[in-house]
Each structure stands twice: as C-alpha cells, then as structure tokens.
Design an enzyme around this catalytic site. Structure first.
Site, PDB file in Angstrom:
ATOM      1  N   SER A  22       0.705  -1.106   0.107  1.00 31.97           N
ATOM      2  CA  SER A  22       0.087   0.118   0.051  1.00 31.97           C
ATOM      3  C   SER A  22       0.960   1.209   0.035  1.00 31.97           C
ATOM      4  O   SER A  22       2.004   1.245   0.555  1.00 31.97           O
ATOM      5  CB  SER A  22      -1.068  -0.004   1.381  1.00 31.97           C
ATOM      6  OG  SER A  22      -2.035   0.739   1.235  1.00 31.97           O
ATOM      7  N   TYR A 181      -7.756  14.326   1.178  1.00 25.67           N
ATOM      8  CA  TYR A 181      -6.873  15.257   0.401  1.00 25.67           C
ATOM      9  C   TYR A 181      -7.675  16.129  -0.642  1.00 25.67           C
ATOM     10  O   TYR A 181      -8.963  15.878  -0.623  1.00 25.67           O
ATOM     11  CB  TYR A 181      -5.492  14.455  -0.129  1.00 25.67           C
ATOM     12  CG  TYR A 181      -4.743  14.133   1.080  1.00 25.67           C
ATOM     13  CD1 TYR A 181      -4.280  14.908   2.193  1.00 25.67           C
ATOM     14  CD2 TYR A 181      -4.565  12.557   1.469  1.00 25.67           C
ATOM     15  CE1 TYR A 181      -3.597  14.453   2.906  1.00 25.67           C
ATOM     16  CE2 TYR A 181      -3.823  12.344   2.596  1.00 25.67           C
ATOM     17  CZ  TYR A 181      -3.351  13.143   3.148  1.00 25.67           C
ATOM     18  OH  TYR A 181      -2.674  12.616   4.424  1.00 25.67           O
ATOM     19  N   ARG A 229      -7.936   5.457  -5.455  1.00 25.02           N
ATOM     20  CA  ARG A 229      -8.178   5.063  -4.156  1.00 25.02           C
ATOM     21  C   ARG A 229      -9.217   6.047  -3.594  1.00 25.02           C
ATOM     22  O   ARG A 229      -9.263   7.254  -3.585  1.00 25.02           O
ATOM     23  CB  ARG A 229      -6.999   5.177  -3.247  1.00 25.02           C
ATOM     24  CG  ARG A 229      -7.102   5.072  -1.743  1.00 25.02           C
ATOM     25  CD  ARG A 229      -5.881   5.040  -0.984  1.00 25.02           C
ATOM     26  NE  ARG A 229      -5.557   3.435  -0.864  1.00 25.02           N
ATOM     27  CZ  ARG A 229      -4.711   3.087   0.018  1.00 25.02           C
ATOM     28  NH1 ARG A 229      -4.274   3.710   0.927  1.00 25.02           N
ATOM     29  NH2 ARG A 229      -4.241   1.785   0.162  1.00 25.02           N
TER      30      ARG A 229
HETATM   31  C1  LIG Z   1       3.681   5.400   7.298  1.00 25.03           C
HETATM   32  C2  LIG Z   1       2.237   5.640   6.431  1.00 25.03           C
HETATM   33  C3  LIG Z   1       2.115   6.255   5.565  1.00 25.03           C
HETATM   34  C4  LIG Z   1       1.003   6.201   4.563  1.00 25.03           C
HETATM   35  N1  LIG Z   1       0.911   7.009   3.304  1.00 25.03           N
HETATM   36  C5  LIG Z   1      -0.127   6.901   2.667  1.00 25.03           C
HETATM   37  C6  LIG Z   1      -0.037   7.318   1.449  1.00 25.03           C
HETATM   38  O1  LIG Z   1       0.942   8.056   0.875  1.00 25.03           O
HETATM   39  N2  LIG Z   1      -1.143   7.151   0.527  1.00 25.03           N
HETATM   40  C7  LIG Z   1      -2.085   6.576   1.036  1.00 25.03           C
HETATM   41  O2  LIG Z   1      -3.149   6.490   0.305  1.00 25.03           O
HETATM   42  N3  LIG Z   1      -2.352   6.078   2.098  1.00 25.03           N
HETATM   43  C8  LIG Z   1      -1.391   6.136   3.125  1.00 25.03           C
HETATM   44  N4  LIG Z   1      -1.116   5.663   4.132  1.00 25.03           N
HETATM   45  C9  LIG Z   1      -2.342   4.664   4.514  1.00 25.03           C
HETATM   46  C10 LIG Z   1      -2.023   2.885   4.065  1.00 25.03           C
HETATM   47  O3  LIG Z   1      -1.754   3.046   2.732  1.00 25.03           O
HETATM   48  C11 LIG Z   1      -3.184   2.192   4.626  1.00 25.03           C
HETATM   49  O4  LIG Z   1      -4.321   2.426   3.746  1.00 25.03           O
HETATM   50  C12 LIG Z   1      -3.505   2.207   6.046  1.00 25.03           C
HETATM   51  O5  LIG Z   1      -2.366   2.192   6.750  1.00 25.03           O
HETATM   52  C13 LIG Z   1      -4.234   0.881   6.448  1.00 25.03           C
HETATM   53  O6  LIG Z   1      -3.475  -0.264   6.180  1.00 25.03           O
HETATM   54  P1  LIG Z   1      -2.613  -1.078   7.176  1.00 25.03           P
HETATM   55  O7  LIG Z   1      -3.534  -1.473   8.279  1.00 25.03           O
HETATM   56  O8  LIG Z   1      -2.128  -2.279   6.331  1.00 25.03           O
HETATM   57  O9  LIG Z   1      -1.531  -0.289   7.851  1.00 25.03           O
HETATM   58  C14 LIG Z   1      -0.299   5.281   4.952  1.00 25.03           C
HETATM   59  C15 LIG Z   1       0.285   4.515   6.082  1.00 25.03           C
HETATM   60  C16 LIG Z   1       1.410   4.638   7.063  1.00 25.03           C
HETATM   61  C17 LIG Z   1       1.351   3.980   8.152  1.00 25.03           C
END
Ligand SMILES: Cc1cc2nc3c(=O)[nH]c(=O)nc-3n(C[C@H](O)[C@H](O)[C@H](O)COP(=O)(O)O)c2cc1C
Length: 359
Positions: A22, A181, A229
C-alpha cells in the site's frame, strides 16, 4: 477459485500474486526527489515478493505535498531518481505502481515525527487550497477556495504527472482521491460547499475527479492499469457513503478505471472509525459485486490466512498491506510458506539457501 498467490492479469501486465504494498509516505525527500531511502524501502519489498509495489502519495505540484519532505513528480527532473527505483522493482518481478496526489487543505505540515503541526513561515509554509474555505480541524488553517481556472490547471497537473510516471517506467498508476486530500475534499458534502459546477449535487462534487481521471487516462496508455483510491465512507452522518462510492465507481468504470482501492475516512476529524481486522473489506466486496470492477482491500490485513480468505471468497482482487509491510518487508515470502503455496521464483536466487523448500 482465485487465491493469494494466483497471478493477476490486468490489461497488458500480470502481477505475480495478489499482494500489493500500500502507498506509504516516507517523508524522506528534499525538494520532492526520491533518494537511496526509497530505493531500499521499495526495493526490499519487491525482493520480499510483493506482486505490486505502490510508491507513496507523490505530489503533482509542490503545494500538493502533505509535508515539505514528501515525494513529488511535478518536474521532469524528478523522473530519473524514481526511474532507478522502478528499474530495480521490475528486475525483482514486481509491478511498480505510483500514487499521484494533491493534499489540498491538509498540506503544508511538518513530518509526523516533528509533531502534527503546520510548517512555520521560516520552514516555508504555503497557502493551502480546497473546494471551500473550511479548515479540516482546529489545528489546520482554512484553505483558499479554488477558482474554476485553478481547478482546470490542477487537472492538467495530474495529467502531466501521469506522463512523467510513464516516462519513469511505472506500469500501474493510482489517483489518490481518499483520506481527505484535495480530490476527496471535492467529493464529500462535508468539505465541499461550492455552489458552482464543482459543488452541490453528487454529479457536481464528482466532476473534478472525473475530469482528472479523464485527463490522466488520456495520457496513460490503454495497455496499463489505472486505479483510484477512494474513501468509501466519511464515517460521519450526512457525509459520503458507500452508496455514493458505488455510484462514483460506475462513473469511473466508464472512464476506463480498472481498480477501486477501497479505503475510508480522512475528510472529517469528527469521524468515528470502527478500526479492526478487515474493517474496510466490506467496501471492496460491495463495490466489486455491484460494479463488476476489480477492487483492492486495505486496512488491518496482517495474516496470510486472512489475506488469502479475502481473495478466495471473492471480496477483492488484491490486498494492499501497509504497516505489516513495515514490520516485515518479506511478508509475501512468509505468507507463501504459511499457506504452503507453490510459486516458482518468488524467492530471489541470492536468498535461495535460506528458503530450501520454497525455491
Ligand atoms: C507510514 C504510513 C504512510 C501512509 N501514506 C499513505 C499514502 O501515501 N497514501 C495513501 O493512500 N495511504 C497512506 N497510508 C495509509 C495506508 O496506505 C493504509 O491504507 C493504512 O495504513 C491501512 O492499512 P494497514 O492497516 O495495512 O496499515 C499510510 C500509512 C502509513 C502507516
């Protein structure tokens, strides 16, 4: 029946499995340029066996960055450092993807480890923009409402960035219309109070995203996949809903979008989000069933059996994993072992001695 390690063909490319990294902001750039951190961070997840590695939210203009340390692709000079990462990801057998974004009213912040605050003037704070002059919360300034001319220039900025992503060698492109955003803030009735062609009715609130996607599809080859997304729910009464997302997905399908990457939240600081394992999977499931589009499920997916069940039960075509990939860049190699999946060539030859039965 599909499963986690079954290849996923889409347009002219085939992902070797259903596991996507992701997009995750690394807040590690100077002036938006990718560097060795990105090479190692993205490269190690490709080495770890991911089918798709999606580069973090990448700003289409300098003011579109969440923080002054975000990645950008607003000039041709930004292409080559990313192209280096892309070449390596492809060499490992992963598909390189990139998420292009504008942070809108949530821009001009410090990197999270410096505190959740606006940049100071000395640090280069800039004026944020959005559909309406409404602040995200008390700790954010109200953005300037965009003029129609600014909206049209922004649509072009997304398209130009898509062209640069293609020049860098990316094979999958994601438009970021989630998490509050810019594009998401146009969709939601909570953040968009405009009374012109870009606000008010559902169709008007969707207009900017649809124009953006049309412009992006115009430069992004038919042979390559395009995803969007979405925040499928604002998790607030009177906010954006799953039904809205389904209606929007059908419009995006008409614009030749292939995948809806199903996230949620981010528009309202008041949202009460029932975070837990699979909590966003029902969005991916509903959109997949009701639109016939491919979907990605994301959020609290950490276990191999859990991820495999999402694919096997047809709730999504891809699982996107974020934080678990930070804990373990080799998550797919671990999942392959746990699921007794027989997939040739997932373990890099250089590492074969550590995985005798998997190679
Ligand atoms: C460090 C970090 C940076 C993230 N940056 C983005 C991003 O650039 N774009 C986005 O759509 N989501 C971003 N997210 C959200 C993740 O892509 C994801 O949707 C969210 O963490 C839930 O998934 P998980 O439970 O596997 O962490 C970020 C999450 C984390 C932890």
């Amino acid at each position: 029946m599909s499963h986690l390690f079954e290849p996923f063909p889409l347009r002219s490319i085939t992902m070797r499995n259903r596991i996507g990294v992701s997009p995750m902001c690394q807040y590690s750039c100077h002036e938006g340029f990718a560097n060795d951190w990105h090479m190692v961070h993205l490269g190690s997840r490709a080495v770890g066996g991911a089918g798709l590695v999606v580069v973090e939210a990448t700003a289409v203009t300098p003011e579109g960055r969440i923080t002054d340390r975000d990645l950008g692709l607003w000039s041709d000079a930004h292409i080559e450092p990313l192209a280096r990462c892309v070449r390596f990801i492809r060499e490992q057998g992963s598909v390189p993807g990139i998420q292009i974004a504008h942070a809108g009213r949530k821009a001009s912040r410090k990197a999270p480890w410096f505190g959740d605050q606006e940049l100071t003037v000395a640090e280069g704070r800039w004026t944020t923009i959005g559909p309406s002059p409404l602040a995200f919360s008390d700790s954010y300034p109200a953005p300037e409402a965009m003029s129609v001319e600014q909206i049209q220039l922004m649509v072009q900025a997304f398209a130009k960035t898509a062209e640069r992503a293609l020049a860098a060698g990316f094979q999958s492109l994601e438009v970021h219309a989630a998490h509050g955003y810019l594009l998401n803030s146009f969709l939601s009735p909570l953040s968009n109070l405009r009374q012109d062609a870009y606000g008010g009715s559902f169709d008007n609130r969707c207009r900017m995203l649809l124009e953006t996607v049309r412009a992006v599809r115009g430069v992004w080859p038919e042979s390559l996949p395009l995803s969007v997304r979405l925040s499928c729910s604002d998790w607030v009464e009177d906010g954006w809903t799953l039904e809205d997302s389904i209606a929007l997905a059908l419009l995006l399908k008409d614009e030749a979008v292939d995948i809806i990457d199903c996230s949620s939240g981010g528009v309202s600081a008041e949202a009460r989000i029932p975070v837990g394992a699979n909590y966003q999977v029902p969005f991916a499931d509903a959109i997949r069933r009701r639109t016939g589009m491919a979907t990605g499920a994301v959020g609290m997916i950490t276990q191999s059996m859990q991820a495999d069940a999402i694919i096997r039960s047809g709730q999504a075509d891809l699982v996107f994993i974020a934080r678990e990939f930070l804990r373990d860049p080799y998550w797919p190699l671990r999942a392959q072992k746990e699921l007794h999946a027989k997939t040739e060539g997932l373990v890099p030859v250089q590492y074969a001695r550590a995985f005798p039965r998997q190679h």
